[in-house]
Scaffold this active site. Structure first.
Site, PDB file in Angstrom:
ATOM      1  N   GLY A 270      -9.914  -9.438  -1.132  1.00  0.00           N
ATOM      2  CA  GLY A 270      -8.713  -9.895  -0.437  1.00  0.00           C
ATOM      3  C   GLY A 270      -8.289 -11.306  -0.785  1.00  0.00           C
ATOM      4  O   GLY A 270      -7.119 -11.572  -1.062  1.00  0.00           O
TER       5      GLY A 270
ATOM      6  N   LYS B 126     -20.323 -16.835   1.164  1.00  0.00           N
ATOM      7  CA  LYS B 126     -21.770 -16.634   1.263  1.00  0.00           C
ATOM      8  C   LYS B 126     -22.393 -15.933   0.063  1.00  0.00           C
ATOM      9  O   LYS B 126     -21.817 -15.003  -0.478  1.00  0.00           O
ATOM     10  CB  LYS B 126     -22.061 -15.773   2.480  1.00  0.00           C
ATOM     11  CG  LYS B 126     -21.751 -16.437   3.795  1.00  0.00           C
ATOM     12  CD  LYS B 126     -22.182 -15.484   4.868  1.00  0.00           C
ATOM     13  CE  LYS B 126     -21.812 -15.954   6.252  1.00  0.00           C
ATOM     14  NZ  LYS B 126     -21.858 -14.816   7.171  1.00  0.00           N
TER      15      LYS B 126
ATOM     16  N   GLY C  57     -13.597  -3.966  -0.185  1.00  0.00           N
ATOM     17  CA  GLY C  57     -14.947  -3.442   0.037  1.00  0.00           C
ATOM     18  C   GLY C  57     -15.308  -2.349  -0.949  1.00  0.00           C
ATOM     19  O   GLY C  57     -16.417  -2.316  -1.484  1.00  0.00           O
TER      20      GLY C  57
ATOM     21  N   ARG D 157       0.826  -1.219   0.000  1.00  0.00           N
ATOM     22  CA  ARG D 157       0.000   0.000   0.000  1.00  0.00           C
ATOM     23  C   ARG D 157       0.856   1.264   0.000  1.00  0.00           C
ATOM     24  O   ARG D 157       0.455   2.276  -0.582  1.00  0.00           O
ATOM     25  CB  ARG D 157      -0.940  -0.001   1.202  1.00  0.00           C
ATOM     26  CG  ARG D 157      -2.056  -0.999   1.005  1.00  0.00           C
ATOM     27  CD  ARG D 157      -3.034  -0.959   2.143  1.00  0.00           C
ATOM     28  NE  ARG D 157      -4.185  -1.780   1.823  1.00  0.00           N
ATOM     29  CZ  ARG D 157      -4.996  -2.282   2.729  1.00  0.00           C
ATOM     30  NH1 ARG D 157      -4.790  -2.040   4.012  1.00  0.00           N
ATOM     31  NH2 ARG D 157      -6.021  -3.015   2.362  1.00  0.00           N
TER      32      ARG D 157
HETATM   33  P1  AMP Z   1     -15.498 -14.277   1.062  1.00  0.00           P
HETATM   34  O1  AMP Z   1     -14.850 -13.448   2.128  1.00  0.00           O
HETATM   35  O2  AMP Z   1     -16.982 -14.263   1.102  1.00  0.00           O
HETATM   36  O3  AMP Z   1     -14.929 -13.998  -0.313  1.00  0.00           O
HETATM   37  O4  AMP Z   1     -15.148 -15.768   1.430  1.00  0.00           O
HETATM   38  C1  AMP Z   1     -13.849 -16.238   1.452  1.00  0.00           C
HETATM   39  C2  AMP Z   1     -13.795 -17.447   2.317  1.00  0.00           C
HETATM   40  O5  AMP Z   1     -14.662 -18.434   1.818  1.00  0.00           O
HETATM   41  C3  AMP Z   1     -12.413 -18.065   2.347  1.00  0.00           C
HETATM   42  O6  AMP Z   1     -11.869 -17.901   3.619  1.00  0.00           O
HETATM   43  C4  AMP Z   1     -12.660 -19.518   1.996  1.00  0.00           C
HETATM   44  O7  AMP Z   1     -11.969 -20.391   2.843  1.00  0.00           O
HETATM   45  C5  AMP Z   1     -14.147 -19.675   2.207  1.00  0.00           C
HETATM   46  N1  AMP Z   1     -14.694 -20.759   1.387  1.00  0.00           N
HETATM   47  C6  AMP Z   1     -14.512 -20.952   0.063  1.00  0.00           C
HETATM   48  N2  AMP Z   1     -15.111 -22.076  -0.345  1.00  0.00           N
HETATM   49  C7  AMP Z   1     -15.697 -22.645   0.739  1.00  0.00           C
HETATM   50  C8  AMP Z   1     -16.448 -23.823   0.974  1.00  0.00           C
HETATM   51  N3  AMP Z   1     -16.738 -24.660  -0.039  1.00  0.00           N
HETATM   52  N4  AMP Z   1     -16.870 -24.071   2.223  1.00  0.00           N
HETATM   53  C9  AMP Z   1     -16.580 -23.220   3.221  1.00  0.00           C
HETATM   54  N5  AMP Z   1     -15.866 -22.083   3.076  1.00  0.00           N
HETATM   55  C10 AMP Z   1     -15.431 -21.792   1.856  1.00  0.00           C
END
Ligand code: AMP
Length: 420
Positions: free
Chosen positions: A378, A222, A401, A36
């Site tokens: 990230g 999610k 974000g 950064r």
């Molecule tokens: P996000 O911050 O929503 O982009 O989510 C990223 C996180 O999702 C990472 O830490 C991954 O380990 C987790 N992730 C990815 N695929 C899966 C999965 N199939 N089951 C549980 N967690 C997951």
């Protein structure tokens, strides 16, 4: 609108909002990743090269409106000196007499670094000092009070300089004093720095000038976190690739067996709605067909492969498997515009990292064939770096974000303050 390229900083004091929110070693407080700081370098160099002086302001961590030693920007001075090649003068505060005097007497070619803006609750405009268990009334009164004192805070920051540059993309989605409010003091003398300009250019290219086929790859844990961006993208993309944990909300919504895989039970309807909307708009949606399953959420778990809609009882899908990798890679490699946000699996664990790495590689391959690829968030950025592909994709965004919100179609306060 003023641009940094055309602006002549000769004899001017520029107050620059940078994003020096860098990770520090917890024991020694040394900067562990100076990306950064390096990101702000072109902007600071331009100011100095023109014969101007630079007053740098930033936040570091979350000190919640009060000075805290561990969040002091003094820790980063050696790293800033090294990157800039100029000895930075530290003001020790962002308010007060010393900051006033140092910025008033700054000479061309000099750099003054102000102390962490978030040592004052006025920066974020949040009432942090309300005591324990404040009532709703007290919260309201506290907020009104901070908003009132925020005016004097912004005015003093503005008084340090002749022009304002915002180069902190990572906080552009925050309506804070230094990102959104200060610009009004510099009507014709406010502008974006080179980093924000580059971020906007990359995102606008994808949103408004995408060459087809345009493929968006959405992964992560999610659906609920990604719903707004998915909805906005459905109006623009040809292909939507879904991966990561959110896969299973889609699979379950369609009647598949998901074992212990992560799933948002209250988002099943929403998942079906997305699929229907995509169909109506002619967007092809790709959902993983096979998965690497684990018998526990653990780096050393036992694994097995199955179809995503036939996950055995007691197992959870933690990565995409070979058939899906093949299919996704082929779609990606035939695309001309690619946007990637979110990993395909639990890539932090080696056993479940292959899917994410393969997608990163497919994006690099497409880029080598002339596609424009934008990577944000990230985890996707970490995956690109881990696979040493940062220079094999078109643009890696520095703001998780902020990028998501921009791609959702929202107006970012830090952008609006300058663009109008
Ligand atoms: P996000 O911050 O929503 O982009 O989510 C990223 C996180 O999702 C990472 O830490 C991954 O380990 C987790 N992730 C990815 N695929 C899966 C999965 N199939 N089951 C549980 N967690 C997951």
């Amino acid at each position: 609108m003023q641009t940094i390229e055309k602006y002549n900083f000769k004899g001017k004091r520029a107050i620059i909002r940078v994003d020096f929110n860098v990770p520090l070693n917890k024991q020694t407080f040394e900067v562990t990743d100076d990306t950064r700081i390096r990101g702000a370098l072109p902007t600071i160099k331009k100011v100095l090269a023109d014969g101007g002086s630079a007053i740098l302001m930033s936040h570091l961590g979350r000190p919640d409106g009060k000075p805290q030693e561990k969040f002091s920007l003094k820790h980063i001075i050696p790293a800033v000196n090294k990157v800039l090649g100029v000895e930075v003068k530290f003001a020790g505060d962002c308010m007060g007499e010393t900051a006033k005097q140092m910025t008033a007497s700054i000479k061309p070619g000099e750099v003054v670094l102000l102390e962490n803006l978030r040592f004052y609750e006025e920066e974020e405009g949040k009432p942090y000092h309300l005591g324990e268990n404040p009532t709703e009334e007290e919260k309201k009164a506290g907020k009104a009070k901070v908003k009132e004192s925020q005016k004097a805070f912004v005015k003093q920051l503005a008084s340090y300089a002749d022009c304002y540059v915002n180069d902190a993309f990572g906080t552009a989605h925050r309506a804070h004093a230094s990102t959104a409010l200060i610009a009004e003091y510099f009507k014709n003398d406010s502008m974006f720095g080179f980093l924000i300009e580059a971020e906007l250019k990359a995102m606008d290219k994808v949103l408004n000038e995408a060459q087809r086929p345009f493929t968006a790859i959405m992964g992560g844990a999610k659906v609920s976190d990604k719903i707004l961006i998915i909805e906005n993208l459905l109006n623009r993309v040809d292909n939507l690739i879904i991966g990561g944990g959110m896969t299973y909300t889609f699979i379950k919504a369609q009647g598949g067996k998901i074992g212990n895989s992560i799933c948002e039970a209250d988002k099943l309807e929403l998942a079906l709605e997305i699929l229907n909307k995509a169909k109506a708009k002619g967007v092809k949606v790709y959902i993983p067909v096979d998965a690497v399953n684990a018998d526990a959420f653990d780096a050393n778990a036992n694994t097995c492969i199955s179809k995503t809609n036939e996950t055995p009882d007691g197992w959870m899908g933690l990565d995409i498997a070979d058939e899906t990798i093949k299919q996704f890679s082929s779609v990606i490699e035939n695309s001309k515009t690619i946007l990637w946000n979110g990993p395909m699996g639990v890539f932090e664990m080696e056993k479940f990292a292959k899917g994410t790495s393969s997608i990163a590689q497919a994006i690099a391959n497409a880029t080598a064939k002339g596609a424009f690829s934008l990577i944000g968030g990230g985890d996707s950025v970490a995956a690109i770096n881990k696979n040493k592909l940062a220079d094999k994709v078109s643009y890696v965004s520095t703001g998780g974000g902020a990028m998501l919100e921009y791609m959702e179609g929202k107006e970012l306060p830090g952008i609006k303050a300058i663009r109008g």
